[in-house]
Design a protein around this motif. Structure first.
Motif, mmCIF file in Angstrom:
data_model
loop_
_atom_site.group_PDB
_atom_site.id
_atom_site.type_symbol
_atom_site.label_atom_id
_atom_site.label_comp_id
_atom_site.label_asym_id
_atom_site.label_seq_id
_atom_site.Cartn_x
_atom_site.Cartn_y
_atom_site.Cartn_z
ATOM 1 N N LEU A 11 -26.223 41.947 -24.572
ATOM 2 C CA LEU A 11 -26.430 43.324 -25.009
ATOM 3 C C LEU A 11 -25.472 44.202 -24.222
ATOM 4 N N TYR B 201 -33.431 41.496 -19.272
ATOM 5 C CA TYR B 201 -32.018 41.159 -19.174
ATOM 6 C C TYR B 201 -31.578 41.200 -17.717
ATOM 7 N N PHE C 299 -25.254 44.343 -30.042
ATOM 8 C CA PHE C 299 -25.862 43.022 -29.954
ATOM 9 C C PHE C 299 -24.901 41.991 -30.544
ATOM 10 N N TYR C 300 -25.333 40.732 -30.592
ATOM 11 C CA TYR C 300 -24.513 39.638 -31.112
ATOM 12 C C TYR C 300 -24.063 39.900 -32.552
#
Length: 165
Positions: free
Chosen positions: A90, A161, A99-100
């Protein structure tokens, strides 16, 4: 009988206070300041702009605070992958979450503190769009960040995270 004595006491005390206030001489009165009759705009323009103290940085009220910016990974490999497969990575900028396979653009700030933020985001990715409220905070000065989404399409649990080096 008691009421009349109490009333007399109050009247006498008020009279003594009034006399004490009137007994100041003119030399005891403070000199009026040069700006006493100046318009407020003139006084305000002479004052220095407030600056944050060295112990407290300014927190933007329309963006994600600096302590939460940067790259964050759900697992260590999210931060080090060179193959583009960091699905838990992130990247947080002042007004966007990357994001991905999706992005989220900030639309409204609810809370902005040095170590915590809550705001509304418009998400888009893989041909779809949705809205969520996202809360981010770092409980340990920026080593970890907790993300909790709220809304109809939100994950039920918070995600933790780690800050990427």
């Amino acid at each position: 009988m008691r009421r009349s004595t109490f009333a007399a006491f109050l009247v006498t005390g008020a009279a003594m206070l009034a006399l004490a206030g009137c007994s100041r001489s003119s030399k005891d009165q403070p000199e009026p300041s040069p700006t006493a009759n100046a318009p407020v705009e003139d006084i305000a323009s002479d004052m220095p702009s407030p600056e944050p103290s060295s112990t407290q940085a300014a927190v933007p009220q329309d963006a994600i605070p600096p302590a939460l910016l940067g790259r964050w990974g759900l697992v260590k490999a999210d931060c080090t992958s060179q193959a583009g497969d960091a699905k838990g990575l992130l990247t947080v900028s002042s007004t966007r979450l990357q994001f991905y396979e999706s992005v989220a653009d900030l639309t409204h700030v609810t809370i902005a503190k040095a170590d915590a933020f809550t705001g509304d985001f418009n998400f888009s990715g893989e041909g779809q769009s949705w809205k969520l409220q996202v809360a981010l905070h770092t409980p340990d000065g920026g080593l970890t960040m907790i993300r909790k989404d709220t809304g109809p399409d939100a994950m039920p649990q918070a995600l933790t995270y780690s800050k990427c080096p």
